[in-house]
Design a protein around this motif. Structure first.
Motif, short mmCIF file in Angstrom:
data_model
loop_
_atom_site.label_atom_id
_atom_site.label_comp_id
_atom_site.label_asym_id
_atom_site.label_seq_id
_atom_site.Cartn_x
_atom_site.Cartn_y
_atom_site.Cartn_z
N VAL A 159 0.85 -1.19 0.00
CA VAL A 159 0.00 0.00 0.00
C VAL A 159 0.89 1.24 0.00
CG1 VAL A 159 -1.93 1.15 1.15
CG2 VAL A 159 -1.52 -1.27 1.56
N CYS A 160 0.85 2.00 -1.07
CA CYS A 160 1.75 3.14 -1.21
C CYS A 160 0.95 4.45 -1.26
CB CYS A 160 2.55 3.03 -2.50
SG CYS A 160 3.40 1.45 -2.68
N ALA A 161 1.66 5.54 -0.96
CA ALA A 161 1.06 6.86 -1.15
C ALA A 161 1.06 7.19 -2.64
CB ALA A 161 1.87 7.89 -0.38
N LEU A 162 0.38 8.29 -2.99
CA LEU A 162 0.38 8.71 -4.40
C LEU A 162 1.72 9.36 -4.71
CD1 LEU A 162 -3.19 10.32 -4.54
CD2 LEU A 162 -2.47 8.19 -5.60
N ASP A 163 2.73 8.57 -4.66
CA ASP A 163 4.09 9.09 -4.76
C ASP A 163 4.86 8.13 -5.69
OD1 ASP A 163 6.52 10.45 -2.69
OD2 ASP A 163 6.97 8.77 -4.00
N SER A 164 5.27 8.66 -6.84
CA SER A 164 5.77 7.75 -7.87
C SER A 164 7.05 7.03 -7.43
CB SER A 164 5.99 8.49 -9.19
OG SER A 164 6.95 9.50 -9.00
N ASP A 165 7.89 7.68 -6.61
CA ASP A 165 9.09 6.99 -6.13
C ASP A 165 8.70 5.81 -5.27
OD1 ASP A 165 10.73 8.71 -7.41
OD2 ASP A 165 11.11 9.98 -5.66
N GLU A 166 7.70 6.05 -4.40
CA GLU A 166 7.30 4.99 -3.46
C GLU A 166 6.67 3.81 -4.20
OE1 GLU A 166 5.20 6.36 0.04
OE2 GLU A 166 4.36 4.35 0.35
N PHE A 167 5.72 4.09 -5.11
CA PHE A 167 5.07 2.92 -5.74
C PHE A 167 5.97 2.25 -6.77
CE2 PHE A 167 2.55 6.46 -7.84
CZ PHE A 167 2.96 6.27 -9.16
N SER A 168 6.93 3.00 -7.36
CA SER A 168 7.87 2.34 -8.28
C SER A 168 8.79 1.41 -7.50
CB SER A 168 8.72 3.38 -9.02
OG SER A 168 7.88 4.20 -9.81
N ALA A 169 9.23 1.87 -6.30
CA ALA A 169 10.09 1.01 -5.48
C ALA A 169 9.33 -0.24 -5.06
CB ALA A 169 10.56 1.79 -4.25
N ALA A 170 8.03 -0.08 -4.77
CA ALA A 170 7.21 -1.25 -4.39
C ALA A 170 7.10 -2.22 -5.57
CB ALA A 170 5.83 -0.80 -3.93
N ALA A 171 7.01 -1.66 -6.79
CA ALA A 171 6.92 -2.51 -7.98
C ALA A 171 8.21 -3.32 -8.15
CB ALA A 171 6.66 -1.66 -9.22
N VAL A 172 9.35 -2.69 -7.85
CA VAL A 172 10.63 -3.40 -7.93
C VAL A 172 10.63 -4.56 -6.93
CG1 VAL A 172 13.11 -3.21 -7.49
CG2 VAL A 172 11.92 -1.39 -8.75
N ARG A 173 10.21 -4.29 -5.72
CA ARG A 173 10.14 -5.34 -4.69
C ARG A 173 9.22 -6.48 -5.13
NH1 ARG A 173 10.80 -5.60 0.56
NH2 ARG A 173 12.19 -4.06 1.47
N ALA A 174 8.03 -6.08 -5.60
CA ALA A 174 7.03 -7.10 -5.99
C ALA A 174 7.60 -7.98 -7.09
CB ALA A 174 5.74 -6.42 -6.45
N LEU A 175 8.32 -7.39 -8.02
CA LEU A 175 8.86 -8.19 -9.13
C LEU A 175 10.00 -9.08 -8.64
CD1 LEU A 175 8.38 -8.80 -12.07
CD2 LEU A 175 9.82 -6.87 -12.69
N HIS A 176 10.79 -8.58 -7.68
CA HIS A 176 11.85 -9.42 -7.10
C HIS A 176 11.25 -10.65 -6.44
CE1 HIS A 176 15.76 -7.68 -7.70
NE2 HIS A 176 15.34 -6.46 -7.36
N GLU A 177 10.05 -10.49 -5.87
CA GLU A 177 9.43 -11.60 -5.13
C GLU A 177 8.66 -12.55 -6.03
OE1 GLU A 177 8.71 -8.73 -1.25
OE2 GLU A 177 7.03 -9.35 -2.51
N ALA A 178 8.64 -12.24 -7.34
CA ALA A 178 7.73 -13.00 -8.22
C ALA A 178 8.29 -14.33 -8.69
CB ALA A 178 7.34 -12.14 -9.42
#
Ligand code: ATP
Ligand code: MG
Length: 415
Positions: A81-100
């Protein structure tokens, strides 16, 4: 690091038009009950999904697995769950893809229900995609058949990011399809039949006929174990146990050998229907499968079916035993059903059961003993045990509390 929540997807509920909120609210209630051993902070609807967040900790695989077993859940994802902050949700996307796990290709799929957000879906796809391309230079973008899709979902002031989902059991929330009485033995079939109608939204009230006092009560405990194995799905509120051994002996003395099983089953159906009417249940359910055993020929099904006015649902009628056993493994009842226990089915069995009963003979056998009194007595002697897994179960009014020789076992969740 952003928090993690369970992001719950459902399919069929979305088709329910005006009833949709009833279905969604029921699913929210059922999820709360299914997760009562976790510190659940909130379970709420957001824009065609349900969010489950825990108090003071992230949701994890174990919670997601519990969610996935609740009927109505098509898929569940652990989302950041991220704020409307592109750095934050992009970093979360990187994490999610690492875990995939292992993958060669990916794509980003952005969606917005918050249309006032400055970035449109194409821009979101491009922005997050370029960050991922930088982080994973040896992976390809494939917008048609990616190995992994990273979802970036903008809704109500937050951005939810996830890349993996766990399949749910599907179906509809328990409590949206009324109540049924299911005839439950400790065999493989009837637990699966029970689970199938429960998965379609029915509250299930199993009735088990035991051979007591002519047999031990092992089958009753196995049935109780079966109900507990079904607990994650939250479909059973109460189970009735009818000690049938003594009456079976009476029947076996009164009717011709070949018609014993049909006669036992006519009594079982009649008693179950009476319990169903007390419970306000609208159908009976059995685990019958066409031709599987002598009592499951069309002639014999007809000879038993004529006893009842309620619809009799037979979800396994066209299933093979192998399919049923596979399903039993999936729902966790296989090992319990593998244990043999004498119940009323093994008691006073004829050497040659009739496979194609003639109605006139069935009726003559039926009239050779006081069946009405027997049915009354069996209903009167039924015992029951309550389970607190099903939030939609309402006990019948006016059924006097009767001491049950069975008591619910506290499930050992840490085992
Ligand atoms: P199961 O594996 O579910 O016991 P089965 O293959 O043994 O089924 P039958 O014994 O002919 O088949 O029973 C057919 C159906 O009748 C069962 O699926 C169940 O719904 C019901 N039934 C059988 N025995 C009992 C019992 N002791 N108590 C309640 N219902 C029963
Ligand atoms: Mg059986």
């Amino acid at each position: 690091m952003p928090r993690r929540v369970c992001f719950v997807h459902y399919h069929e509920i979305g088709l329910k038009g005006k009833n949709r909120s009833t279905f969604e609210n029921q699913l929210v209630r059922n999820l709360r009950r299914a997760l009562r051993d976790w510190p659940v902070g909130s379970v709420r609807r957001i824009s065609g999904h349900i969010l489950v967040s825990l108090e003071g900790r992230d949701a994890d695989e174990e919670v997601a697995r519990a969610v996935s077993r609740v009927p109505g859940v098509a898929r569940v994802s652990l989302a950041y769950v991220c704020a409307l902050d592109s750095d934050e949700f992009s970093a979360a996307a990187v994490r999610a893809l690492h875990e995939a796990g292992d993958f060669q290709s990916f794509k980003v799929h952005a969606r917005r229900s918050l249309t006032t957000y400055e970035l449109h879906t194409l821009e979101l796809n491009r922005l997050v995609g370029s960050v991922l391309c930088g982080e994973f230079p040896d992976k390809r973008v494939d917008v048609h058949h990616p190995d992994v899709t990273v979802y970036v979902y903008v809704v109500q002031g937050c951005v939810y990011v996830y890349a993996a989902s766990m399949p749910g059991v599907g179906g509809l929330p328990v409590g949206t399809a009324g109540k049924v009485v299911t005839l439950l033995s400790s065999g493989f079939d009837s637990p699966v039949a029970t689970w199938m109608v429960g998965r379609r939204g029915a509250v299930c009230v199993p009735v088990h006929f035991s051979g007591r006092p002519m047999t031990a009560d092992t089958s009753e405990w196995l049935c109780q174990d079966i109900v507990q194995a079904l607990e994650p799905s939250g479909m059973v509120g109460r189970m009735y146990v009818v000690p049938f051994g003594e009456r079976q002996r009476e029947i076996s003395l009164a009717v011709p050998q070949g018609l014993r099983i049909i006669t036992y089953r006519r009594v079982m159906f009649a008693v179950s229907e009476r319990i169903a009417r007390l419970e306000g249940a609208k159908a009976l359910v059995t685990g019958e499968s066409l031709g599987q055993v002598a009592s499951q020929t069309l002639d014999n099904i007809a000879a038993v079916n004529e006893m009842v006015g309620l619809p009799v649902l037979r979800p396994l009628i066209g299933s093979d035993k192998q399919e049923i056993m596979r399903r039993a493994e999936e729902i966790g009842t296989y090992d319990i059903s593998s244990q043999s226990a004498d119940d009323c089915c093994t008691l006073f069995m004829p050497r040659r059961p009739e496979t194609h009963a003639r109605m006139d003979e069935v009726h003559a056998a039926w009239d050779s003993f006081d069946h009405d009194a027997m049915i009354d007595e069996l209903v009167e002697e039924a015992e029951y045990v309550d389970f607190d897994q099903c939030p939609s179960y309402r006990p019948p009014r006016g059924l006097r509390a009767r001491h049950s020789s069975l008591a619910p076992i506290e499930p050992d969740r840490n085992a």
